[in-house]
Every structure is written in C-alpha cells, then in structure tokens.
Design an enzyme around this catalytic site. Structure first.
Site, short mmCIF file in Angstrom:
data_model
loop_
_atom_site.label_atom_id
_atom_site.label_comp_id
_atom_site.label_asym_id
_atom_site.label_seq_id
_atom_site.Cartn_x
_atom_site.Cartn_y
_atom_site.Cartn_z
N LYS A 3 0.82 -1.21 0.00
CA LYS A 3 0.00 0.00 0.00
C LYS A 3 0.86 1.27 0.00
O LYS A 3 2.07 1.22 0.28
CB LYS A 3 -0.93 -0.04 1.22
CG LYS A 3 -1.97 -1.17 1.15
CD LYS A 3 -2.97 -1.04 2.30
CE LYS A 3 -4.03 -2.11 2.25
NZ LYS A 3 -5.05 -1.94 3.32
N TYR A 43 -12.35 -1.88 -3.64
CA TYR A 43 -12.89 -2.03 -2.28
C TYR A 43 -14.42 -1.88 -2.26
O TYR A 43 -14.99 -1.49 -1.24
CB TYR A 43 -12.23 -1.02 -1.35
CG TYR A 43 -10.83 -1.43 -0.92
CD1 TYR A 43 -10.64 -2.52 -0.07
CD2 TYR A 43 -9.70 -0.73 -1.33
CE1 TYR A 43 -9.37 -2.91 0.34
CE2 TYR A 43 -8.42 -1.11 -0.92
CZ TYR A 43 -8.27 -2.20 -0.09
OH TYR A 43 -7.01 -2.57 0.32
N ASN A 106 -2.09 0.43 6.59
CA ASN A 106 -1.61 -0.83 7.18
C ASN A 106 -0.71 -1.66 6.23
O ASN A 106 -0.67 -2.88 6.32
CB ASN A 106 -2.77 -1.65 7.75
CG ASN A 106 -3.76 -2.07 6.70
OD1 ASN A 106 -3.58 -1.77 5.52
ND2 ASN A 106 -4.79 -2.78 7.11
N HIS A 109 -2.09 -5.40 1.50
CA HIS A 109 -3.39 -6.08 1.32
C HIS A 109 -3.14 -7.52 0.90
O HIS A 109 -2.24 -7.78 0.11
CB HIS A 109 -4.19 -5.36 0.22
CG HIS A 109 -5.35 -6.17 -0.26
ND1 HIS A 109 -6.56 -6.20 0.42
CD2 HIS A 109 -5.50 -7.01 -1.31
CE1 HIS A 109 -7.39 -7.02 -0.21
NE2 HIS A 109 -6.77 -7.53 -1.27
N GLU A 120 -9.17 -10.30 -7.90
CA GLU A 120 -8.22 -9.21 -7.67
C GLU A 120 -7.01 -9.32 -8.60
O GLU A 120 -6.47 -8.32 -9.06
CB GLU A 120 -7.81 -9.19 -6.19
CG GLU A 120 -9.00 -8.81 -5.31
CD GLU A 120 -8.75 -8.88 -3.80
OE1 GLU A 120 -7.64 -9.27 -3.38
OE2 GLU A 120 -9.68 -8.55 -3.06
#
Ligand code: GDP
Length: 131
Positions: A3, A43, A106, A109, A120
């Site tokens: 990320k 998302y 965070n 993913h 994905e």
C-alpha cells in the site's frame, strides 16, 4: 498490494523480500497508482462502511505495488505473514507489525479467499503479464 504508506516509507523492497523468503512465488508484479474510481471498485465490498471515503483517499494517495503470488495454502499463509488488519493487534514479526502504523495505513493487502484472489488478480493483470 503493497500500500501507499509502505511504498512512501521505503519498505516495499523489504516487504517483497519477506514475502519471497516465506516461500511465495511472484507470478506477476506491477508498480502503479489507483484512480479514485479504480480504488472504489477494488474495495466495492466496503462501500457502505464509514471508513470507505478514508480508505479510497488513502489508497489513491500514492503509488502501490500489485502482485499475484502463488504457494500451497497461499491465502491462509499470507494472512498469517501479514498479520491482523489493525497493526496494534498484529503478531510480532508480521509485515503489518513491522511496517504499518494504523488500521488504514496498514502497509499491505492480501486476498481473503481463492475466489477473491482470482478477481483481484484479474483486476490488475492480463494473461500475458503472468509468468
Ligand atoms: P484486510 O483484509 O485485513 O485488509 O481488512 P478488511 O478487508 O476488513 O478491510 C480492508 C481495508 O480497509 C483494511 O486493510 C484497512 O486499510 C481498511 N480498514 C478496515 N477497517 C478500518 C477502520 O475501521 N478504519 C479505517 N480507517 N480503515 C479500515
């Protein structure tokens, strides 16, 4: 995905190395930046959640690395490697424990099922980009 926070903080190389050392094969890899529309689509399942706007804003804030990874028992093993969504709760030595600061920023993913991994993977990569 690695990320935007982890990329901006210079952790992408270490994270990728940790993934490879844990036995995952990198089948596809791309350095890219999500548009608002693409991040919202990725998302989409969280569209109604209170943090959706923040999530999209964060995920479009800078470039990311997207990858398809292959391993036996990959989903479960990767979830273990990355740790809990909230880095405060992530076990010592996990990627989120080592490299993440907050529940939104965070670091990484991971797909939560084989079915979502396929969706994905197709979101980022064509057939001629997988090796
Ligand atoms: P994951 O599978 O561990 O990434 O977690 P989820 O699928 O539940 O959530 C997707 C992403 O949304 C997480 O990785 C976080 O970046 C973000 N997220 C989840 N819960 C929260 C929250 O309570 N607040 C904020 N700001 N972001 C969240």
């Amino acid at each position: 995905m690695i990320k935007p926070d982890a990329v901006a903080n210079g952790h992408a190389g270490k994270i990728l190395d940790q993934i490879i050392q844990a036995g995952f094969k990198v089948v596809a890899l791309k350095y890219t930046r999500l548009s608002e529309e693409r991040a919202g689509d990725f998302y989409g399942i969280h569209r109604e959640r209170p943090f959706f706007g923040e999530l999209v804003r964060f995920m479009t804030s800078g470039p990311i690395y997207a990858a398809i990874l292959e391993k036996d028992n990959a989903i479960e093993d990767f979830r273990k490697l990355i740790g809990a969504t909230d880095p405060q709760k992530a076990e010592a030595g996990t990627i989120r424990n080592l490299f993440a600061k907050s529940i939104d920023a965070n670091a990484i993913h991971g797909s939560d099922s084989n079915e979502n991994a396929e969706i994905e993977g197709n979101f980022f990569f064509g057939a001629d980009q997988r090796f």
